[in-house]
Design a protein around this motif. Sequence first.
Motif, short mmCIF file in Angstrom:
data_model
loop_
_atom_site.label_atom_id
_atom_site.label_comp_id
_atom_site.label_asym_id
_atom_site.label_seq_id
_atom_site.Cartn_x
_atom_site.Cartn_y
_atom_site.Cartn_z
N SER A 116 6.30 -2.80 13.06
CA SER A 116 7.02 -1.52 12.97
C SER A 116 6.37 -0.47 13.86
O SER A 116 5.23 -0.64 14.32
CB SER A 116 7.01 -1.02 11.52
N PRO A 117 7.05 0.64 14.08
CA PRO A 117 6.42 1.75 14.79
C PRO A 117 5.24 2.30 14.00
O PRO A 117 5.24 2.27 12.78
CB PRO A 117 7.54 2.80 14.87
N TYR A 118 4.23 2.80 14.73
CA TYR A 118 3.15 3.51 14.04
C TYR A 118 2.60 4.65 14.92
O TYR A 118 1.45 5.05 14.77
CB TYR A 118 2.04 2.57 13.57
N HIS A 119 3.43 5.13 15.84
CA HIS A 119 3.10 6.32 16.62
C HIS A 119 4.32 7.23 16.69
O HIS A 119 5.46 6.77 16.59
CB HIS A 119 2.68 5.95 18.06
N HIS A 120 4.06 8.50 16.87
CA HIS A 120 5.13 9.47 17.02
C HIS A 120 5.06 10.05 18.44
O HIS A 120 3.96 10.29 18.93
CB HIS A 120 4.95 10.61 16.00
N PHE A 151 0.84 -1.19 0.00
CA PHE A 151 0.00 0.00 0.00
C PHE A 151 0.89 1.25 0.00
O PHE A 151 1.32 1.71 1.06
CB PHE A 151 -0.92 0.02 1.22
N PRO A 152 1.19 1.81 -1.18
CA PRO A 152 1.97 3.05 -1.21
C PRO A 152 1.08 4.24 -0.88
O PRO A 152 0.02 4.43 -1.48
CB PRO A 152 2.47 3.11 -2.66
N MET A 153 1.49 5.03 0.11
CA MET A 153 0.68 6.16 0.56
C MET A 153 1.27 7.46 0.04
O MET A 153 2.50 7.67 0.08
CB MET A 153 0.63 6.18 2.09
N ALA A 154 0.42 8.35 -0.44
CA ALA A 154 0.88 9.64 -0.96
C ALA A 154 1.55 10.45 0.14
O ALA A 154 2.55 11.13 -0.10
CB ALA A 154 -0.29 10.42 -1.56
N ARG A 155 1.00 10.39 1.35
CA ARG A 155 1.60 11.07 2.50
C ARG A 155 2.24 10.01 3.39
O ARG A 155 1.59 9.08 3.84
CB ARG A 155 0.56 11.86 3.29
N LYS A 156 3.53 10.18 3.63
CA LYS A 156 4.32 9.17 4.35
C LYS A 156 3.70 8.83 5.71
O LYS A 156 3.64 7.66 6.10
CB LYS A 156 5.74 9.70 4.52
N THR A 157 3.22 9.84 6.43
CA THR A 157 2.70 9.61 7.78
C THR A 157 1.38 8.84 7.78
O THR A 157 0.98 8.29 8.81
CB THR A 157 2.50 10.94 8.52
N ASP A 158 0.69 8.78 6.63
CA ASP A 158 -0.56 8.03 6.56
C ASP A 158 -0.34 6.54 6.74
O ASP A 158 -1.28 5.80 7.05
CB ASP A 158 -1.27 8.29 5.22
N ARG A 159 0.90 6.08 6.53
CA ARG A 159 1.19 4.66 6.74
C ARG A 159 0.87 4.28 8.19
O ARG A 159 0.29 3.22 8.46
CB ARG A 159 2.66 4.37 6.47
N TRP A 160 1.25 5.14 9.12
CA TRP A 160 1.05 4.83 10.52
C TRP A 160 -0.44 4.84 10.89
O TRP A 160 -0.89 4.00 11.67
CB TRP A 160 1.81 5.82 11.39
N ALA A 161 -1.18 5.79 10.34
CA ALA A 161 -2.62 5.85 10.63
C ALA A 161 -3.32 4.58 10.14
O ALA A 161 -4.21 4.04 10.81
CB ALA A 161 -3.23 7.08 9.96
N LEU A 162 -2.90 4.09 8.98
CA LEU A 162 -3.47 2.85 8.44
C LEU A 162 -3.18 1.67 9.36
O LEU A 162 -4.08 0.88 9.69
CB LEU A 162 -2.91 2.58 7.04
N LEU A 163 -1.93 1.55 9.81
CA LEU A 163 -1.55 0.42 10.65
C LEU A 163 -2.21 0.49 12.02
O LEU A 163 -2.60 -0.54 12.58
CB LEU A 163 -0.03 0.37 10.79
N GLU A 164 -2.35 1.70 12.57
CA GLU A 164 -3.00 1.85 13.88
C GLU A 164 -4.45 1.39 13.80
O GLU A 164 -4.94 0.66 14.68
CB GLU A 164 -2.93 3.29 14.35
N LYS A 165 -5.13 1.79 12.74
CA LYS A 165 -6.53 1.39 12.56
C LYS A 165 -6.65 -0.12 12.42
O LYS A 165 -7.54 -0.76 13.00
CB LYS A 165 -7.11 2.10 11.34
N ALA A 166 -5.73 -0.71 11.66
CA ALA A 166 -5.78 -2.16 11.45
C ALA A 166 -5.47 -2.92 12.73
O ALA A 166 -6.07 -3.96 13.01
CB ALA A 166 -4.80 -2.55 10.35
N ALA A 167 -4.52 -2.42 13.52
CA ALA A 167 -4.19 -3.08 14.78
C ALA A 167 -5.35 -3.00 15.76
O ALA A 167 -5.67 -3.98 16.44
CB ALA A 167 -2.93 -2.44 15.38
N ASP A 168 -5.99 -1.83 15.82
CA ASP A 168 -7.08 -1.62 16.76
C ASP A 168 -8.34 -2.39 16.38
O ASP A 168 -9.00 -3.01 17.22
CB ASP A 168 -7.41 -0.13 16.87
#
Length: 422
Positions: A206-210, A181-198
């Motif tokens: 990998s990390p998905y929080h700052h 899943f290539p994301m146009a905005r780099k930080t959107d990768r983390w939002a996607l993974l957080e939603k999937a984990a939750d």
Amino acid sequence: MNIIAGYRCIRCGTQYPSDQRLDTRGCPSCLETGPSNLRPLYPVGNSSIDLAATNNHAGKSLWQYACHLPPFGAGIVSLGEGLTPLVPAERIGKVLDVPHLVIKDESRNPTWSHKDRFSTVAISAALNQGAKVVATASSGNAGASLAAYAAKAGLQCVVATFAGAAGAMISQIRAYGASVFPMARKTDRWALLEKAADQLGWFVTSPYHHPVVGSHPIGIEGYKTLAYEIVDQSGDRLPDWCVLPVCYGDALAGLAAGFHELLEMGKISRVPRLVAAEVHGSLSAALESGHDRIEEQEQRFDTVAVSIGTTRSTYQALKALRDTRGCAVCVSNDQITSMQRMLAAKEGIFAELASVAPLVAVQRLREQKVMAASDRVVAIVTASGLKDLDSSVEAPAREKPFESVEDAWTRALERTGSGHKA
């Protein structure tokens, strides 16, 4: 099956139960003052290890060190990772004025990078916990590695990346059957993974929080085997320095942990000093300031070493440097590209751009007299140059084919001289 007894914060020492939700924020107690990763605590004596099952991998992979890793027993997912060579580097060592330089060549791993040490442990943990989908945010190496081990384990794998990631690595990830899943905005990768984990319970490595504290603590345990191998391969010539490229410091933290375990067991009398080759200087600044919280740094240029291009590293990396009396060295694009060519031409090792950053750091430290000419130095080259070929090598001009042997012979003499034996 519970493979660990719990977790401990690497900064404040607070312990958490084995069912602690690992959402990559690290220790809740340290979040405000110095965001910190956790380390797993093992059952006393690792009594749950199935030695017969584990021995199926002994001698073939890093799992020969299974007694120092999470006790998976028969649940190990391995592709024969680890046991990579220490290669003497006399020719480039002479150029750098470091005669006792050796290279730990991690490009010899199954997916051609050191990330396989992480993935074999992380995927074994995911399988142990009954996960169906594993996922990571990755610019390449971590994604390719996780995808390969997920394929071996029969798990689905999702890799969230970004536009501009190295084409060769994206092709490698897809070849293993992972969803990219290539994301146009780099930080959107983390939002996607957080939603999937939750919401879906994905096992995210990998990390998905700052701010980032590091990757999954269980996977990082795999990097301890770097230290075990270096000591076993060095015999009585324990290195004075170990230098590696650093982004969030997973491998650096694991390497330090491995050396300290060996020290506690009496296998070594001292711990080598560790060096982080970095780009934007967050670790250098933190070492100078003495603070535990890593500060964001200005991105002064776009680095060709994408995999270590973070502007903010982690406390786990900083702790590893402090605990080993180490240091951090910033590297530039020109230094990296020049060193990549030199390493290939002088030692026959074609390394990824980020992977030659340790040699640049060695050169700088020797010039500054921080390293002595008599010091024994291990530079950890983390991945193959084929990984980012589209970034590292200029496309050669298409040469006109030679019309005759005579024409080719003339050119050969021009390029090589007579070539006569002495």
